[in-house]
Design an enzyme around this catalytic site. Structure first.
Site, PDB file in Angstrom:
ATOM      1  N   ARG A 189     -26.575  21.041  29.244  1.00 60.16           N
ATOM      2  CA  ARG A 189     -25.517  20.924  30.252  1.00 60.16           C
ATOM      3  C   ARG A 189     -25.505  22.211  31.064  1.00 60.16           C
ATOM      4  O   ARG A 189     -25.273  23.295  30.529  1.00 60.16           O
ATOM      5  CB  ARG A 189     -24.163  20.719  29.585  1.00 60.16           C
ATOM      6  CG  ARG A 189     -24.110  19.476  28.753  1.00 60.16           C
ATOM      7  CD  ARG A 189     -22.693  19.080  28.494  1.00 60.16           C
ATOM      8  NE  ARG A 189     -22.195  18.298  29.596  1.00 60.16           N
ATOM      9  CZ  ARG A 189     -22.316  16.980  29.689  1.00 60.16           C
ATOM     10  NH1 ARG A 189     -22.920  16.298  28.749  1.00 60.16           N
ATOM     11  NH2 ARG A 189     -21.827  16.332  30.719  1.00 60.16           N
ATOM     12  N   ASP A 246     -27.416  16.905  46.923  1.00 57.38           N
ATOM     13  CA  ASP A 246     -26.955  16.959  45.533  1.00 57.38           C
ATOM     14  C   ASP A 246     -27.765  15.931  44.748  1.00 57.38           C
ATOM     15  O   ASP A 246     -27.495  14.736  44.806  1.00 57.38           O
ATOM     16  CB  ASP A 246     -25.462  16.655  45.470  1.00 57.38           C
ATOM     17  CG  ASP A 246     -24.905  16.747  44.053  1.00 57.38           C
ATOM     18  OD1 ASP A 246     -25.704  16.833  43.103  1.00 57.38           O
ATOM     19  OD2 ASP A 246     -23.664  16.715  43.914  1.00 57.38           O
ATOM     20  N   TYR A 268     -23.711  39.099  27.092  1.00 54.72           N
ATOM     21  CA  TYR A 268     -23.107  39.128  28.433  1.00 54.72           C
ATOM     22  C   TYR A 268     -24.088  39.721  29.433  1.00 54.72           C
ATOM     23  O   TYR A 268     -24.753  40.698  29.126  1.00 54.72           O
ATOM     24  CB  TYR A 268     -21.818  39.971  28.434  1.00 54.72           C
ATOM     25  CG  TYR A 268     -20.638  39.120  28.808  1.00 54.72           C
ATOM     26  CD1 TYR A 268     -20.460  38.706  30.130  1.00 54.72           C
ATOM     27  CD2 TYR A 268     -19.735  38.680  27.855  1.00 54.72           C
ATOM     28  CE1 TYR A 268     -19.407  37.881  30.477  1.00 54.72           C
ATOM     29  CE2 TYR A 268     -18.681  37.861  28.199  1.00 54.72           C
ATOM     30  CZ  TYR A 268     -18.521  37.459  29.512  1.00 54.72           C
ATOM     31  OH  TYR A 268     -17.487  36.639  29.854  1.00 54.72           O
ATOM     32  N   GLU A 285     -23.484  39.717  33.373  1.00 53.99           N
ATOM     33  CA  GLU A 285     -23.056  39.539  34.767  1.00 53.99           C
ATOM     34  C   GLU A 285     -24.040  40.203  35.717  1.00 53.99           C
ATOM     35  O   GLU A 285     -24.500  41.315  35.471  1.00 53.99           O
ATOM     36  CB  GLU A 285     -21.667  40.155  34.970  1.00 53.99           C
ATOM     37  CG  GLU A 285     -20.564  39.302  34.391  1.00 53.99           C
ATOM     38  CD  GLU A 285     -19.181  39.862  34.685  1.00 53.99           C
ATOM     39  OE1 GLU A 285     -19.083  40.979  35.214  1.00 53.99           O
ATOM     40  OE2 GLU A 285     -18.201  39.162  34.377  1.00 53.99           O
ATOM     41  N   LYS A 292     -28.972  15.504  33.311  1.00 54.52           N
ATOM     42  CA  LYS A 292     -29.028  14.052  33.511  1.00 54.52           C
ATOM     43  C   LYS A 292     -30.490  13.600  33.371  1.00 54.52           C
ATOM     44  O   LYS A 292     -31.061  13.800  32.311  1.00 54.52           O
ATOM     45  CB  LYS A 292     -28.356  13.702  34.831  1.00 54.52           C
ATOM     46  CG  LYS A 292     -26.861  14.111  34.803  1.00 54.52           C
ATOM     47  CD  LYS A 292     -26.092  13.843  36.065  1.00 54.52           C
ATOM     48  CE  LYS A 292     -24.661  14.345  35.923  1.00 54.52           C
ATOM     49  NZ  LYS A 292     -23.891  14.220  37.182  1.00 54.52           N
TER      50      LYS A 292
HETATM   51  C1  LIG Z   1     -22.726  14.809  37.638  1.00 57.84           C
HETATM   52  C2  LIG Z   1     -22.625  15.179  39.060  1.00 57.84           C
HETATM   53  C3  LIG Z   1     -21.988  16.359  39.470  1.00 57.84           C
HETATM   54  C4  LIG Z   1     -21.156  17.223  38.569  1.00 57.84           C
HETATM   55  O1  LIG Z   1     -21.701  17.676  37.449  1.00 57.84           O
HETATM   56  P1  LIG Z   1     -20.783  18.244  36.255  1.00 57.84           P
HETATM   57  O2  LIG Z   1     -21.788  18.970  35.455  1.00 57.84           O
HETATM   58  O3  LIG Z   1     -20.202  17.033  35.594  1.00 57.84           O
HETATM   59  O4  LIG Z   1     -19.749  19.124  36.849  1.00 57.84           O
HETATM   60  C5  LIG Z   1     -22.052  16.685  40.807  1.00 57.84           C
HETATM   61  N1  LIG Z   1     -22.668  15.900  41.689  1.00 57.84           N
HETATM   62  C6  LIG Z   1     -23.260  14.744  41.342  1.00 57.84           C
HETATM   63  C7  LIG Z   1     -23.935  13.914  42.370  1.00 57.84           C
HETATM   64  C8  LIG Z   1     -23.254  14.341  40.019  1.00 57.84           C
HETATM   65  O5  LIG Z   1     -23.808  13.183  39.679  1.00 57.84           O
END
Ligand SMILES: *Cc1c(COP(=O)(O)O)cnc(C)c1O
Length: 418
Positions: free
Chosen positions: A239, A204, A58, A60, A233
């Protein structure tokens, strides 16, 4: 055959039920052409870091300001991940603690907006993410969300429309980027609009972070005030997520992540993010990023030759959005037929979709995972052919099973990285 899963002898002894599922999933990931645009195969090193004892700790707070003792090794670990992210992306400030992409985006709202204030984001049906203010998301319920889309004729974002909307609605926060955007994002264009209306620009880049790291897509650094990304991704890490920003937004973002939204960071994920970022700084990663784009372009050409209708006519990045209307089939039955044929992707709305979101007109295709396996432009026409035949064979299970056998035969020459 080597699988992208280290042996799990203790798990097999203690919990054979879970061990069986893990092993079967590894085999499934080996045997299918994985075209889900948000997925990938991480390296064995990233997997090992994810499975490390840092899961037991942990911590924080932030390095040097923690609320628990025993941070002698967590602090340098988190600082290493941050330093590597800064080096790869050139950002002034980095926070590696967000649990995933959606919580990272929530932290941006918490840092920038008060409830009820206005956010401008891309609409979900046009390719935006739920967290860009869509109605069913907390971000759409708690903030005044307005949306831009794409032009019907081009399938692309029209910055004149975005500017008109921004001038009319005066958002305090603008999101660019999305989950089903096959074209290059004009960060400079969005930044000019944000500046004109006095809004904060958040880019994003969850889908394209790996392309940016590898130099295969322009960078938002220098244009966007805040950058949000997942790490799992195209970036090919665990993740998780990161927030990057100018120095101006460093403190508000850090406070929004902790204590605003989260408790203890997932240190095993931080370890794996650090490893993924070391990999992302290599020439091999840059080659991978460029190969993803070359593969998507080759796959798009091969699909166009077979009569597929692609949103925006093609792709600039890793992602293809196909409208199946001319093929006389919906996205959902097509995706199910493809899954039976060993080709894994997702059904997706297309802009101006006349069908319902749970049975939309399109399928979304991404080339990151197959590129990681070493498939190249020579294999893309084969994949297009599998897709074309499987879509036509919908409902004919023996025909789909026969395609699945051909898929397995092709993939035998492209083992997952182990
Ligand atoms: C995948 C994605 C997210 C969210 O990601 P999670 O890890 O699934 O919560 C946010 N914004 C965009 C553009 C994404 O492609």
């Amino acid at each position: 055959m080597t699988l992208n899963q280290p042996p799990t002898p203790h798990l097999a002894a203690e919990d054979p039920d879970v061990a069986r599922l893990v092993e079967a999933e590894a085999q499934r990931q080996q045997d299918t052409i994985r075209l889900i645009a948000s997925e990938n195969y991480v390296s064995a090193a990233v997997l090992e870091a994810t499975g490390s004892v840092f899961t037991n700790k942990y911590s924080e707070g932030y390095a040097g300001k923690r609320y628990y003792e025993g941070q002698q090794l967590v602090d340098p670990l988190e600082e290493l991940a941050i330093a590597r992210a800064k080096a790869v992306f050139g950002a002034e400030h980095v926070n590696v603690q967000p649990y995933s992409g959606s919580p990272a985006n929530l932290a941006i709202y918490l840092a920038v907006l008060k409830p009820g204030e206005t956010v401008l984001g891309m609409g979900l049906p046009s390719g935006g993410h739920l967290t860009h203010g869509w109605s069913v998301s907390a971000t759409g319920k708690w903030f005044n969300a307005v949306h831009y889309g794409v032009r019907k004729e081009t399938g692309r974002v029209d910055l004149d429309e975005v500017r008109d909307l921004a001038l009319r609605e005066r958002p305090k926060l603008i999101f660019c980027g999305g989950t089903a955007v096959p074209r290059t994002i004009d960060f400079a264009g969005f930044a000019a609009i944000a500046k004109e209306v006095g809004a904060v620009l958040a880019a994003d880049v969850a889908h394209i972070a790996g392309l940016i790291a590898g130099g295969a897509h322009p960078s938002p650094v220098g244009h966007a005030d805040i950058i949000s990304t997942t790490t799992h991704k195209t970036l090919r890490g665990p993740r998780g997520a990161m927030l990057m920003s100018t120095e101006e937004w460093a403190k508000p973002l850090d406070k929004a992540v902790f204590p605003g939204l989260q408790g203890g960071p997932h240190n095993h994920t931080t370890a794996a993010i650090a490893v993924a970022l070391k990999e992302a700084a290599t020439p091999e990663f840059s080659a991978y990023a460029h190969q993803i784009v070359a593969n998507a372009s080759a796959l798009a050409d091969a699909l166009l030759e077979r009569g597929f209708d692609l949103v925006s006519g093609g792709t600039d990045n890793h992602l293809i959005l196909a409208d199946l209307s001319p093929k006389g089939i919906g996205g959902k039955p097509a995706a199910k037929a493809l899954d039976r044929a060993g080709i894994e992707l997702n059904y997706n709305t297309v802009p101006f979709d006349p069908r319902k979101p749970f049975d939309p007109s399109g399928i979304r295709i991404g080339t990151a995972a197959v590129t990681t396996r070493g498939l190249g432009t020579a294999e893309m026409p084969l994949i297009a052919d599998f897709i074309d035949r499987a879509v036509a064979a919908e409902g004919d299970e023996p025909a789909l099973d026969a395609i699945a056998a051909e898929v397995r035969a092709l993939l035998a020459s492209f083992p997952v990285p182990a």
